[in-house]
Design an enzyme around this catalytic site. Structure first.
Site, PDB file in Angstrom:
ATOM      1  N   ASP A 242       0.858  -1.181   0.000  1.00  0.00           N
ATOM      2  CA  ASP A 242       0.000   0.000   0.000  1.00  0.00           C
ATOM      3  C   ASP A 242       0.903   1.243   0.000  1.00  0.00           C
ATOM      4  O   ASP A 242       1.861   1.286  -0.761  1.00  0.00           O
ATOM      5  CB  ASP A 242      -0.951  -0.048   1.203  1.00  0.00           C
ATOM      6  CG  ASP A 242      -2.097   0.946   1.101  1.00  0.00           C
ATOM      7  OD1 ASP A 242      -3.079   0.638   0.398  1.00  0.00           O
ATOM      8  OD2 ASP A 242      -2.002   2.028   1.687  1.00  0.00           O
TER       9      ASP A 242
ATOM     10  N   TYR B 130      -3.063  11.114   2.013  1.00  0.00           N
ATOM     11  CA  TYR B 130      -3.435  10.976   0.604  1.00  0.00           C
ATOM     12  C   TYR B 130      -3.317  12.315  -0.115  1.00  0.00           C
ATOM     13  O   TYR B 130      -2.916  12.375  -1.283  1.00  0.00           O
ATOM     14  CB  TYR B 130      -4.871  10.464   0.487  1.00  0.00           C
ATOM     15  CG  TYR B 130      -5.037   8.975   0.683  1.00  0.00           C
ATOM     16  CD1 TYR B 130      -5.350   8.142  -0.382  1.00  0.00           C
ATOM     17  CD2 TYR B 130      -4.899   8.399   1.930  1.00  0.00           C
ATOM     18  CE1 TYR B 130      -5.524   6.778  -0.210  1.00  0.00           C
ATOM     19  CE2 TYR B 130      -5.062   7.035   2.119  1.00  0.00           C
ATOM     20  CZ  TYR B 130      -5.374   6.232   1.048  1.00  0.00           C
ATOM     21  OH  TYR B 130      -5.538   4.882   1.228  1.00  0.00           O
TER      22      TYR B 130
ATOM     23  N   HIS C 291      -4.447  -7.771  -0.035  1.00  0.00           N
ATOM     24  CA  HIS C 291      -3.752  -6.504   0.162  1.00  0.00           C
ATOM     25  C   HIS C 291      -3.032  -6.457   1.506  1.00  0.00           C
ATOM     26  O   HIS C 291      -2.037  -5.739   1.650  1.00  0.00           O
ATOM     27  CB  HIS C 291      -4.770  -5.375   0.067  1.00  0.00           C
ATOM     28  CG  HIS C 291      -4.186  -4.028  -0.189  1.00  0.00           C
ATOM     29  ND1 HIS C 291      -3.477  -3.733  -1.339  1.00  0.00           N
ATOM     30  CD2 HIS C 291      -4.190  -2.892   0.556  1.00  0.00           C
ATOM     31  CE1 HIS C 291      -3.090  -2.462  -1.293  1.00  0.00           C
ATOM     32  NE2 HIS C 291      -3.501  -1.934  -0.157  1.00  0.00           N
TER      33      HIS C 291
END
Length: 394
Positions: free
Chosen positions: A187, A314, A367
């Protein structure tokens, strides 16, 4: 932060009873939304499942026991240029008389997690001989929480991007006495590992990643291999169907942070949808995570109040110039693309910007592979880093 020590200090995980009383009151006062009949998970988190999870959180979840289990790991905090960084540091168990020193390895997490992502795999990496593997494959393992995640401080100014975090991790490894080391992540941690290789190639012997992130390509699609064009199409379709969370994190994270910081049920809904959607669980999240494991991850956000600061990262990453994203990693790099992960890239795409020496496709795991399939993940790291152990001693 002015009194923080420049040296690592032991850190104790300890939750005040008042915080647990407040959490209990909030859970019992949850105001539930309606849901269309038979919606299930199609519109987001399933109402019936979240009610079940919150009921367990209220009356069946033993946080003190979970906290005590986490506290068995050696935790530390260290001030690095401002924010105090929390990290787990476990030294390898090596056979008596062994002349093969352990390889230092930094493990880099992403969202929505923290050091939690690697808790199951740490003993497999630090003491492989006790788990049926070659003792010579032992690692000294360092697992830090990124600033604004878990028990690390929240940045008081603009959020840090993955380039800045990579710089902090290089500094951390130096403070711990590791001149040369390996880096691994998934990630956002995949990008941190990448920038460690890019900006510190004299210190990073090799980089292992479980993904390459979503693609950014501004060239002529005709220049791409057919499998690359298909992957771009798949990634675009995934982003259209599943990427609303990321668009919100990049643009208006603070708006969502109010509700998620105030409502534990809302926070759990935000996180559990991703644990289900991104893991190799076939639609049943508890095939990959128990309720206690889900809630432990959620608690690390709830108790530290870091959901807002984690989402703001982000926004910072969205401002990274495209030229940075196009830089080529020359440090030897490997990828383990677990079958249940989202938007897995073809090797041709990876080789555009990376010195790829190994790509595998483990048959299980998604993930959150280090947590979902710790034995598989540990073996991937042992095998990949084996040829680079000598380089770390040079």
């Amino acid at each position: 932060m002015s009194d923080a020590s420049p040296h690592p200090e032991p850190f104790t995980l300890r939750t005040a009873p008042a915080a647990l009383r407040d959490l209990d009151a909030r859970l019992r006062a949850t105001r539930w939304p309606d849901e269309p009949e038979d919606a299930g998970w199609s519109l987001g988190t399933d109402l019936d499942y979240l009610r079940e999870l919150v009921a367990h959180w209220t009356d069946g979840f033993d946080w003190p026991a979970q906290e005590a289990a986490l506290a068995r790991l050696p935790h530390f905090r260290l001030a690095l240029g401002g924010p105090r960084i929390h990290f787990v540091h476990v030294r390898a168990v090596t056979p008596e008389g062994s002349d093969r020193p352990a390889l230092p390895l930094i493990l880099c997490h992403g969202w929505p997690d923290s050091f939690w992502r690697y808790t199951k795999v740490i003993p497999l990496l630090t003491d492989p001989g006790a788990h049926g593997a070659d003792p010579a494959d032992a690692f000294d393992v360092v697992v830090p929480d990124m600033p604004g995640f878990g028990y690390s401080d929240r940045p008081v100014g603009p959020p840090l991007d993955t380039i800045a975090v990579a710089g902090l991790w290089a500094e951390l490894m130096g403070v711990l006495g590791y001149d040369r080391f390996g880096a691994a992540g998934g990630d956002m941690g995949s990008h941190v590992s990448r920038y460690l290789g890019l900006d510190h190639p004299d210190r990073v012997v090799a980089v292992h990643r479980t993904d390459a992130g979503l693609p950014l390509y501004t060239g002529d699609p005709a220049d791409l291999a057919p499998e690359e064009r298909a992957w771009l199409d798949d990634a675009a379709a995934w982003g259209a169907a599943e990427g609303a969370y990321a668009a919100l994190h990049r643009t208006k994270p603070q708006t969502a942070a109010f509700g998620l910081t105030d409502s534990p049920a809302g926070l759990a809904a935000w996180i559990v949808e991703k644990l289900r959607g991104w893991s190799d669980c076939g639609g049943d999240v508890e095939r990959s995570f128990t309720k206690d494991e889900i809630l432990t991850n959620v608690m690390l956000y709830w108790l530290t109040g870091t959901i807002g600061s984690s989402m703001r990262m982000y926004r910072a990453n969205a401002a990274i110039p495209p030229a940075q994203l196009a830089r080529r990693v020359e440090v030897p790099s490997g990828f383990s693309l677990f079958r249940g992960d989202v938007v897995r890239p073809p090797r041709a795409w990876l080789e555009r910007t990376t010195n790829v020496v190994r790509v595998t496709e483990p048959a299980r795991g998604g993930h959150f592979a280090p947590f979902e399939e710790p034995e598989l993940y540990a073996e991937e790291l042992r095998t990949f880093f084996r040829p680079y152990r000598a380089a770390a001693q040079g």
